[in-house]
Design a protein around this motif. Structure first.
Motif, PDB file in Angstrom:
ATOM      1  N   LEU A  48      17.182 -27.816 -26.121  1.00  9.93           N
ATOM      2  CA  LEU A  48      18.569 -28.206 -26.424  1.00  9.93           C
ATOM      3  C   LEU A  48      18.548 -29.545 -27.146  1.00  9.93           C
ATOM      4  CD1 LEU A  48      20.278 -27.210 -23.060  1.00  9.93           C
ATOM      5  CD2 LEU A  48      20.300 -25.976 -25.234  1.00  9.93           C
ATOM      6  N   SER A  64      22.553 -18.385 -23.266  1.00  9.85           N
ATOM      7  CA  SER A  64      21.209 -18.962 -23.301  1.00  9.85           C
ATOM      8  C   SER A  64      21.261 -20.461 -23.044  1.00  9.85           C
ATOM      9  CB  SER A  64      20.564 -18.666 -24.649  1.00  9.85           C
ATOM     10  OG  SER A  64      19.305 -19.289 -24.753  1.00  9.85           O
ATOM     11  N   SER A 106      13.425 -27.518 -22.828  1.00 11.71           N
ATOM     12  CA  SER A 106      14.640 -26.695 -22.874  1.00 11.71           C
ATOM     13  C   SER A 106      15.023 -26.316 -24.300  1.00 11.71           C
ATOM     14  CB  SER A 106      15.808 -27.438 -22.203  1.00 11.71           C
ATOM     15  OG  SER A 106      16.186 -28.571 -22.987  1.00 11.71           O
ATOM     16  N   GLU A 124      11.116 -30.875 -18.242  1.00 12.33           N
ATOM     17  CA  GLU A 124      11.998 -29.700 -18.306  1.00 12.33           C
ATOM     18  C   GLU A 124      13.044 -29.875 -19.397  1.00 12.33           C
ATOM     19  OE1 GLU A 124      12.775 -25.938 -17.285  1.00 12.33           O
ATOM     20  OE2 GLU A 124      11.330 -27.168 -16.178  1.00 12.33           O
ATOM     21  N   ARG A 125      13.541 -31.074 -19.542  1.00 10.50           N
ATOM     22  CA  ARG A 125      14.550 -31.362 -20.585  1.00 10.50           C
ATOM     23  C   ARG A 125      13.958 -31.187 -21.977  1.00 10.50           C
ATOM     24  NH1 ARG A 125      17.574 -37.268 -21.290  1.00 10.50           N
ATOM     25  NH2 ARG A 125      17.900 -37.082 -23.540  1.00 10.50           N
ATOM     26  N   TRP A 162      23.769 -35.792 -23.198  1.00 10.78           N
ATOM     27  CA  TRP A 162      23.008 -35.561 -21.968  1.00 10.78           C
ATOM     28  C   TRP A 162      23.576 -36.407 -20.820  1.00 10.78           C
ATOM     29  CZ3 TRP A 162      20.239 -31.653 -20.753  1.00 10.78           C
ATOM     30  CH2 TRP A 162      19.465 -30.962 -21.707  1.00 10.78           C
ATOM     31  N   ARG A 186      21.787 -20.892 -19.261  1.00 12.85           N
ATOM     32  CA  ARG A 186      20.575 -20.610 -18.485  1.00 12.85           C
ATOM     33  C   ARG A 186      19.520 -21.688 -18.685  1.00 12.85           C
ATOM     34  NH1 ARG A 186      21.459 -15.485 -20.596  1.00 12.85           N
ATOM     35  NH2 ARG A 186      19.774 -15.808 -22.114  1.00 12.85           N
ATOM     36  N   THR A 187      19.403 -22.156 -19.896  1.00 14.10           N
ATOM     37  CA  THR A 187      18.397 -23.185 -20.189  1.00 14.10           C
ATOM     38  C   THR A 187      18.767 -24.513 -19.563  1.00 14.10           C
ATOM     39  OG1 THR A 187      17.976 -22.090 -22.318  1.00 14.10           O
ATOM     40  CG2 THR A 187      17.162 -24.332 -22.066  1.00 14.10           C
ATOM     41  N   LEU A 188      20.052 -24.764 -19.467  1.00 17.06           N
ATOM     42  CA  LEU A 188      20.517 -26.052 -18.956  1.00 17.06           C
ATOM     43  C   LEU A 188      20.377 -26.149 -17.419  1.00 17.06           C
ATOM     44  CD1 LEU A 188      21.786 -28.658 -20.054  1.00 17.06           C
ATOM     45  CD2 LEU A 188      24.043 -27.623 -19.685  1.00 17.06           C
ATOM     46  N   GLN A 189      20.480 -25.062 -16.701  1.00 19.12           N
ATOM     47  CA  GLN A 189      20.505 -25.084 -15.238  1.00 19.12           C
ATOM     48  C   GLN A 189      19.240 -25.700 -14.625  1.00 19.12           C
ATOM     49  OE1 GLN A 189      23.357 -24.259 -13.596  1.00 19.12           O
ATOM     50  NE2 GLN A 189      22.323 -25.252 -11.877  1.00 19.12           N
ATOM     51  N   PRO A 190      18.022 -25.320 -15.032  1.00 18.17           N
ATOM     52  CA  PRO A 190      16.823 -25.974 -14.456  1.00 18.17           C
ATOM     53  C   PRO A 190      16.778 -27.459 -14.741  1.00 18.17           C
ATOM     54  CG  PRO A 190      16.216 -23.956 -15.613  1.00 18.17           C
ATOM     55  CD  PRO A 190      17.662 -24.212 -15.936  1.00 18.17           C
ATOM     56  N   VAL A 191      17.284 -27.855 -15.891  1.00 15.86           N
ATOM     57  CA  VAL A 191      17.293 -29.286 -16.205  1.00 15.86           C
ATOM     58  C   VAL A 191      18.207 -30.021 -15.234  1.00 15.86           C
ATOM     59  CG1 VAL A 191      17.807 -30.990 -17.991  1.00 15.86           C
ATOM     60  CG2 VAL A 191      16.827 -28.791 -18.621  1.00 15.86           C
TER      61      VAL A 191
END
Length: 799
Positions: free
Chosen positions: A165, A123, A163, A159-160, A172, A126-131
């Motif tokens: 995260l 997870s 996310s 997006e960050r 980051w 996957r969440t990190l990839q668009p960011v």
């Protein structure tokens, strides 16, 4: 009717009706007596049976009583049969503590923990990839100076933020810089974030395979734990050192990441690891307690055995803790192995002693306190008070961790003393001490301590005057008595004052509980409608509204009542009657005069309202103050005992002044119309009030009173009341009467003693006498009636 009378039938009919009524009344009285008799039997039976039911049944006294540290005073004791030797309380507690320390805690294995952590790592990826993609697009637009750079920047930060995260700014920056560099350079090297997640996955898998517990190891005393797999239904015991607690898991992950990655990457990995990791061994308190309870229940309560014929203790030997344990083991073995016949004999013996003690108290009530014996409510009250504290003592005795001296046995005889008298309280003390002594394994020490403490507690309240005396003196006396007796027994022991020190704390608590006697008495007063000295002390306050009303509306009557109270209290104390009751009864006996105060001589000034009335009407007004006083007393919720004082303070005496006045006017009026309605006094206190009332009023109307005049007046008034039958129902003896006369005389002589006449007083008195003579010469007829009244003090008192 006349025809029937001529035939002689009417007279017979009239005579037979009263006889039939008397027979019915007699039958009703006999039925009432039987009812009261059966009720007494029921109350006494319930009292005795309740005590017998609560007798301790779990122990069996081993031949003789003993105390640890004292010599064995009986003959040599030999084991009558082979019995197991029980472990001492200290030994059992030590074993329990060992089991608690050695019983491993139970944890449930979570089989889904590894799968859950893998899912969390995926997870994060996957969440990190668009960011990362939005960041790269923003950097390219910024590098090419494109107009969309601002929008790309906003899109990246949005997006960050979405996310979820929760990483630090440094983390980051590390991830984004690495991604930007390798993407812009089109490098084939593995991304830093992929390396980090791979390391985190490997470390988490390794830790979960060894096991992460959800407890801190320092809080676990055992070296091993039990791990149960509820899915596979397996159980294994593993060493606690092989597992990790949450803190150890984080430390291990940090060290492994530092070894595999550079510092910045390791910090990012640690942040991600700390957010995804979770224990897979979950502590089960329920299962742990179940195992612990099973092990504690399986503890053996015995150690070894004592063979039949073995000497347990010889006469004169000191009863040590080891020998005491052997004696207790023998007692328990006897209780277990005793036959029904032996148990029955033991119970029968204790029952005989308890019944005998209870019968002693019952016979005392029957022979010397018939007022209690013949009154079912009072009879019930006595045995309820005694029974509650005896049953409480029996219940506490069976609780091993509580000392028997915590039960405030003294409260019961103190209550009975306040309600009745000290003799009832003292007899109750002896009875309760004997019964509770039997309950406490025939303890001689308990019997003596209870008897002394309760007896002195009774003596401390036999003549209670105020609440401070009760709240401070009585608890102090009881506590001091207990400590004195128990200290004496402690000095006879060879082990010092260890047991005495233990008893002191519970004796102090016992004395504190005595303070609850006051609210208990208030409750008893409400339930059984009785009046104690506490209530009388409250009612004796002249600042009460009713007393203030009497003082304002009939000041002469108020002063008269106070003087009567002094006379009655003094006389009652002299003959051993209740002086406080006499005093308070005297204060309220004339409250009925508030209805028409001007018709009574002590409240009159110059005019006499009786001059306008006929003698019969005047007598009715005078008599009415009794019935009016009863009404006022009931309206103000005065106790019934005070209402009886109001009813009887004149008895059925003759209102002589107005009866004589009626005769002088040649009116044919029956003497009964000029007598009070009664009833006549039936207690010592009521009789004293009747005498004090008449004597005080007559002495106040006397001119120039001296010792001889007062003595003659007192003798004449009291003898007239005796001859008139006003004291026929009173338990006053001739000796009492003489003592009452002497008491009245001493007080009145002190009140009317001669005083020095000052010159100005003499001149004033001479001028007043001269004015009276002149007025008398002018109008002799108008003042003749008043001068006649002055001749007889007792006649004036009737108004």
């Amino acid at each position: 009717m006349r025809i029937l009378e001529k035939l002689g039938l009417g007279q017979k009919t009239r005579k037979s009706s009263p006889n039939i009524g008397k027979k019915k009344q007699q039958k009703l009285k006999e039925a009432e007596k039987k009812k009261i008799k059966y009720l007494r039997i029921l109350i006494f039976s319930v009292f005795v049976i309740s005590i017998l039911i609560t007798l301790p049944q779990t122990s069996f006294q081993p031949v003789a009583s003993y105390t640890v540290g004292e010599p064995w005073r009986s003959d040599d004791l030999t084991a009558p049969f082979t019995f197991s030797l029980k472990k001492s309380s200290a030994e059992l507690e030590e074993e329990r503590q060992e089991i608690r320390q050695s019983t491993p805690p139970v944890f449930h294995a979570d089989q889904n923990a590894i799968v859950s952590i893998d899912a969390r790592i995926d997870s994060v990826n996957r969440t990190l990839q668009p960011v990362l993609d939005n960041y790269l697009q923003w950097q390219r637009a910024k590098l090419n100076s494109e107009s969309s750079a601002a929008d790309d920047s906003s899109r990246f930060f949005q997006e960050r933020r979405f996310s979820g995260l929760d990483l630090s700014e440094e983390a980051w920056n590390t991830i984004l810089n690495d991604y930007e560099t390798k993407q812009l350079e089109s490098s084939n090297q593995t991304l830093l974030i992929e390396q980090i997640l791979s390391n985190v996955r490997n470390i988490a898998t390794e830790l979960l395979n060894r096991g992460i517990i959800d407890r801190i190891k320092s809080n676990i005393e055992q070296d091993e734990i039990i791990v149960r797999n509820l899915v596979d239904r397996t159980e294994r015991t593993i060493n606690l050192e092989r597992t990790f607690d949450p803190n150890e898991a984080l430390e291990y992950a940090d060290s492994q990441l530092q070894r595999s990655l550079n510092n910045r990457a390791a910090e990012v990995g640690f942040e991600i690891f700390s957010k995804i990791i979770e224990p897979n061994y979950i502590y089960s308190e329920e299962d742990t307690e179940t195992i612990l309870s099973e092990r504690l229940n399986n503890i053996a309560t015995t150690k070894g055995a004592v063979e039949q014929g073995e000497i347990i203790i010889r006469k004169g030997d000191i009863v040590t803790s080891e020998r005491a344990n052997m004696l207790e083991s023998l007692a328990e073995a006897r209780a277990i192995t005793a036959s029904d016949h032996e148990k029955l004999l033991r119970f029968l013996g204790e029952s005989i002693v308890i019944i005998a003690a209870a019968l002693v108290f019952l016979f005392y009530i029957y022979l010397y306190r018939l007022n209690i014996f013949n009154n079912p409510s009072m009879f019930l009250l006595v045995f309820i008070v005694m029974g509650l504290f005896i049953l409480g003592s029996a219940a506490i005795y069976q609780v091993e961790s509580v000392n028997s001296y915590i039960v405030p046995i003294a409260v019961a005889p103190i209550i009975l003393t306040i309600i009745f008298d000290s003799r009832v309280g003292l007899t109750a003390t002896i009875t309760m001490a004997m019964i509770t002594g039997v309950i406490h394994d025939n303890s001689f020490e308990y019997l003596i301590a209870t008897t002394v403490a309760c007896s002195l507690g009774v003596f401390s309240v036999r003549d209670i005057k105020n609440r401070s005396q009760f709240f401070f003196t009585t608890p102090g006396v009881v506590m001091g008595s207990y400590l004195f007796v128990l200290g004496g027994f402690a000095l006879t022991r060879y082990t010092g004052l260890d047991q005495f020190s233990t008893d002191v704390l519970f004796v102090v608590i016992n004395s504190i509980f005595i303070l609850f006697t006051y609210p208990l008495i208030l409750l008893i007063e409400k339930l059984f409608k009785i009046t104690t000295d506490f209530t009388l002390l409250e009612l004796g306050d002249t600042n009460l509204p009713l007393m203030k009303k009497l003082m304002n509306e009939a000041p002469g009557t108020f002063h008269h009542s106070l003087q009567v109270a002094n006379l009655a209290e003094s006389a009652a104390s002299e003959i051993g009657a209740n002086g406080l009751l006499c005093r308070v009864g005297a204060m309220y006996h004339d409250i009925g005069k508030m209805d028409k105060p001007a018709y009574f001589i002590e409240n009159q000034n110059k005019t006499n309202d009786h001059d306008k009335l006929k003698p019969k009407m005047s007598a009715l007004v005078i008599k009415n103050h009794v019935s009016e006083g009863v009404k006022i007393a009931k309206d103000h919720n005065l106790p019934n005992v005070l209402i009886e004082f109001i009813k009887t303070h004149h008895g059925t005496s003759l209102i002589k002044y107005f009866y004589g006045k009626a005769q002088n006017q040649k009116e044919t009026i029956p003497e009964e119309d000029f007598r009070y309605d009664g009833p006549i006094p039936y207690t010592k206190e009521q009789g004293i009030l009747l005498l004090a009332d008449g004597v005080e009023a007559a002495s106040r109307a006397m001119k120039d009173p001296n010792y001889s005049k007062l003595e003659n007046l007192i003798n004449r008034l009291i003898d007239d009341n005796i001859n008139d039958g006003q004291l026929s129902n009173c338990p006053l003896t001739f000796k009492h009467i003489q003592t009452i006369k002497n008491s009245f005389l001493n007080i009145l002589v002190g009140v009317y003693h001669s005083r020095i006449e000052y010159p100005e007083d003499k001149k004033k008195r001479e001028s007043e006498e001269k004015a009276k003579k002149e007025e008398k010469n002018k109008a002799p007829d108008e003042n003749s009636s008043s001068s006649d009244e002055d001749k007889s003090g007792d006649e004036k008192s009737e108004e």
